[in-house]
Design a protein around this motif. Sequence first.
Motif, PDB file in Angstrom:
ATOM      1  N   VAL A   1       0.839  -1.192   0.000  1.00  0.00           N
ATOM      2  CA  VAL A   1       0.000   0.000   0.000  1.00  0.00           C
ATOM      3  C   VAL A   1       0.878   1.248   0.000  1.00  0.00           C
ATOM      4  CG1 VAL A   1      -1.934  -1.092   1.212  1.00  0.00           C
ATOM      5  CG2 VAL A   1      -0.117   0.016   2.527  1.00  0.00           C
ATOM      6  N   SER A   2       0.236   2.368  -0.276  1.00  0.00           N
ATOM      7  CA  SER A   2       0.894   3.659  -0.118  1.00  0.00           C
ATOM      8  C   SER A   2       0.887   4.030   1.364  1.00  0.00           C
ATOM      9  CB  SER A   2       0.150   4.727  -0.920  1.00  0.00           C
ATOM     10  OG  SER A   2      -1.161   4.898  -0.389  1.00  0.00           O
ATOM     11  N   VAL A   3       1.552   5.121   1.701  1.00  0.00           N
ATOM     12  CA  VAL A   3       1.521   5.612   3.078  1.00  0.00           C
ATOM     13  C   VAL A   3       0.084   5.887   3.498  1.00  0.00           C
ATOM     14  CG1 VAL A   3       2.229   7.482   4.609  1.00  0.00           C
ATOM     15  CG2 VAL A   3       3.846   6.573   2.939  1.00  0.00           C
ATOM     16  N   VAL A   4      -0.688   6.496   2.596  1.00  0.00           N
ATOM     17  CA  VAL A   4      -2.089   6.806   2.897  1.00  0.00           C
ATOM     18  C   VAL A   4      -2.876   5.526   3.141  1.00  0.00           C
ATOM     19  CG1 VAL A   4      -4.234   7.753   1.962  1.00  0.00           C
ATOM     20  CG2 VAL A   4      -2.080   8.995   1.657  1.00  0.00           C
TER      21      VAL A   4
ATOM     22  N   LYS B   1     -14.807  13.341  13.559  1.00  0.00           N
ATOM     23  CA  LYS B   1     -13.822  13.899  12.640  1.00  0.00           C
ATOM     24  C   LYS B   1     -13.108  12.756  11.936  1.00  0.00           C
ATOM     25  CE  LYS B   1     -13.008  17.866  15.706  1.00  0.00           C
ATOM     26  NZ  LYS B   1     -12.006  18.611  16.509  1.00  0.00           N
ATOM     27  N   ILE B   2     -12.473  13.074  10.821  1.00  0.00           N
ATOM     28  CA  ILE B   2     -11.692  12.078  10.094  1.00  0.00           C
ATOM     29  C   ILE B   2     -10.544  12.790   9.394  1.00  0.00           C
ATOM     30  CG2 ILE B   2     -13.029  12.222   7.937  1.00  0.00           C
ATOM     31  CD1 ILE B   2     -12.735   9.141   7.751  1.00  0.00           C
ATOM     32  N   ARG B   3      -9.401  12.136   9.329  1.00  0.00           N
ATOM     33  CA  ARG B   3      -8.245  12.702   8.631  1.00  0.00           C
ATOM     34  C   ARG B   3      -8.068  11.969   7.306  1.00  0.00           C
ATOM     35  NH1 ARG B   3      -3.967  15.855   9.949  1.00  0.00           N
ATOM     36  NH2 ARG B   3      -4.575  15.859  12.149  1.00  0.00           N
ATOM     37  N   VAL B   4      -8.069  12.730   6.218  1.00  0.00           N
ATOM     38  CA  VAL B   4      -7.943  12.166   4.879  1.00  0.00           C
ATOM     39  C   VAL B   4      -6.808  12.877   4.159  1.00  0.00           C
ATOM     40  CG1 VAL B   4      -9.085  11.726   2.681  1.00  0.00           C
ATOM     41  CG2 VAL B   4     -10.408  11.633   4.808  1.00  0.00           C
ATOM     42  N   ARG B   5      -5.781  12.125   3.793  1.00  0.00           N
ATOM     43  CA  ARG B   5      -4.618  12.675   3.084  1.00  0.00           C
ATOM     44  C   ARG B   5      -4.046  13.903   3.794  1.00  0.00           C
ATOM     45  NH1 ARG B   5      -3.889  10.045  -1.598  1.00  0.00           N
ATOM     46  NH2 ARG B   5      -5.660   8.859  -2.410  1.00  0.00           N
ATOM     47  N   GLY B   6      -3.923  13.785   5.098  1.00  0.00           N
ATOM     48  CA  GLY B   6      -3.311  14.835   5.892  1.00  0.00           C
ATOM     49  C   GLY B   6      -4.232  15.969   6.287  1.00  0.00           C
ATOM     50  N   LYS B   7      -5.470  15.957   5.821  1.00  0.00           N
ATOM     51  CA  LYS B   7      -6.407  17.035   6.135  1.00  0.00           C
ATOM     52  C   LYS B   7      -7.500  16.508   7.059  1.00  0.00           C
ATOM     53  CE  LYS B   7      -7.439  19.881   2.906  1.00  0.00           C
ATOM     54  NZ  LYS B   7      -7.999  20.518   1.682  1.00  0.00           N
ATOM     55  N   ARG B   8      -7.716  17.197   8.180  1.00  0.00           N
ATOM     56  CA  ARG B   8      -8.752  16.787   9.118  1.00  0.00           C
ATOM     57  C   ARG B   8     -10.090  17.383   8.717  1.00  0.00           C
ATOM     58  NH1 ARG B   8      -7.675  16.998  15.455  1.00  0.00           N
ATOM     59  NH2 ARG B   8      -6.424  15.208  14.795  1.00  0.00           N
TER      60      ARG B   8
ATOM     61  N   ALA C   1     -21.910   6.550  13.618  1.00  0.00           N
ATOM     62  CA  ALA C   1     -22.433   6.229  12.292  1.00  0.00           C
ATOM     63  C   ALA C   1     -21.876   7.186  11.244  1.00  0.00           C
ATOM     64  CB  ALA C   1     -23.957   6.280  12.306  1.00  0.00           C
ATOM     65  N   ALA C   2     -21.762   8.470  11.598  1.00  0.00           N
ATOM     66  CA  ALA C   2     -21.204   9.456  10.669  1.00  0.00           C
ATOM     67  C   ALA C   2     -19.747   9.138  10.363  1.00  0.00           C
ATOM     68  CB  ALA C   2     -21.335  10.857  11.259  1.00  0.00           C
ATOM     69  N   ARG C   3     -19.017   8.755  11.387  1.00  0.00           N
ATOM     70  CA  ARG C   3     -17.605   8.414  11.197  1.00  0.00           C
ATOM     71  C   ARG C   3     -17.462   7.176  10.305  1.00  0.00           C
ATOM     72  NH1 ARG C   3     -11.870   9.346  11.982  1.00  0.00           N
ATOM     73  NH2 ARG C   3     -11.061   7.316  11.370  1.00  0.00           N
ATOM     74  N   LYS C   4     -18.250   6.144  10.554  1.00  0.00           N
ATOM     75  CA  LYS C   4     -18.159   4.921   9.760  1.00  0.00           C
ATOM     76  C   LYS C   4     -18.547   5.184   8.307  1.00  0.00           C
ATOM     77  CE  LYS C   4     -16.664   2.196  12.945  1.00  0.00           C
ATOM     78  NZ  LYS C   4     -15.259   1.699  12.861  1.00  0.00           N
TER      79      LYS C   4
ATOM     80  N   LEU D   1     -16.107   4.634   4.941  1.00  0.00           N
ATOM     81  CA  LEU D   1     -16.524   3.910   3.739  1.00  0.00           C
ATOM     82  C   LEU D   1     -16.360   4.783   2.502  1.00  0.00           C
ATOM     83  CD1 LEU D   1     -17.810   1.327   2.574  1.00  0.00           C
ATOM     84  CD2 LEU D   1     -20.048   2.370   2.988  1.00  0.00           C
ATOM     85  N   LEU D   2     -16.748   6.050   2.620  1.00  0.00           N
ATOM     86  CA  LEU D   2     -16.666   6.983   1.496  1.00  0.00           C
ATOM     87  C   LEU D   2     -15.228   7.173   1.032  1.00  0.00           C
ATOM     88  CD1 LEU D   2     -17.954   9.142  -0.382  1.00  0.00           C
ATOM     89  CD2 LEU D   2     -17.641  10.782   1.490  1.00  0.00           C
ATOM     90  N   TYR D   3     -14.300   7.271   1.986  1.00  0.00           N
ATOM     91  CA  TYR D   3     -12.913   7.575   1.645  1.00  0.00           C
ATOM     92  C   TYR D   3     -12.034   6.333   1.522  1.00  0.00           C
ATOM     93  CZ  TYR D   3     -14.095  12.459   2.444  1.00  0.00           C
ATOM     94  OH  TYR D   3     -14.666  13.710   2.369  1.00  0.00           O
ATOM     95  N   GLY D   4     -12.636   5.158   1.516  1.00  0.00           N
ATOM     96  CA  GLY D   4     -11.892   3.944   1.214  1.00  0.00           C
ATOM     97  C   GLY D   4     -11.049   3.387   2.338  1.00  0.00           C
TER      98      GLY D   4
END
Length: 211
Positions: free
Chosen positions: A120-123, A152-159, A173-176, A180-183
């Motif tokens: 995998v990549s770092v992400v 909250k969720i961190r995606v590619r370094g952005k919270r 539920a929002a977090r889960k 799912l949306l961001y893989g």
Amino acid sequence: MTESKLSGKGLISPAPQNPSCESVARKDIEQLLTADQARELFKVQDGKLVNLVRRGSRAMPGMFAGSPNSDGYLRVKINNVAFRVHRVIWLITYGEWPEGQIDHINGVRDDNRIENLRAVSVVGNQQNQHMRVDNTSGTTGVRLESGAWTAKIRVRGKRLHLGRFKSLEEAAAARKSAELLYGFHPNHGRTDSERRNGAKSFGTHSIMRSA
């Protein structure tokens, strides 16, 4: 009994002075060992490296190779150069070093069965992490702030702020949904005990090999 003096027999190039995984780039270290060389030294058995030759008084043929590091991963020393066992297993299995990082799908760092490893990549690696030990909500990325549950969720370094909710269940539920949306991997956010208890579960993602 076969004994291998690695540098003397040409199985591995001479190591640099005072080599270590911390001071020398990983790719520089991995250039010192080819798949053919690794296959002369070890075979892979149930996710473990087994010595094929004698590499010293504590590394006899038939013995498992590798010992745990402080970070929980297994390392094996070859000619005084330390390699991570899971990456050597990948090298022996596929004939090449992985391009990126290796993710242990079930999160158990010493479970090096090839079906539990994916390149995998770092992400990608960050999207299959265990729950932090200081988590108090039971869901990664969810906490109680000023009387409301925030997600909250961190995606590619952005919270990203997912919202404030009246109940823990709504925030979870929002977090889960965001994971799912961001893989994110289905195993992301599991506790260490959950990961070990379900160590044979690899989730729904396919095993990926680097190109």
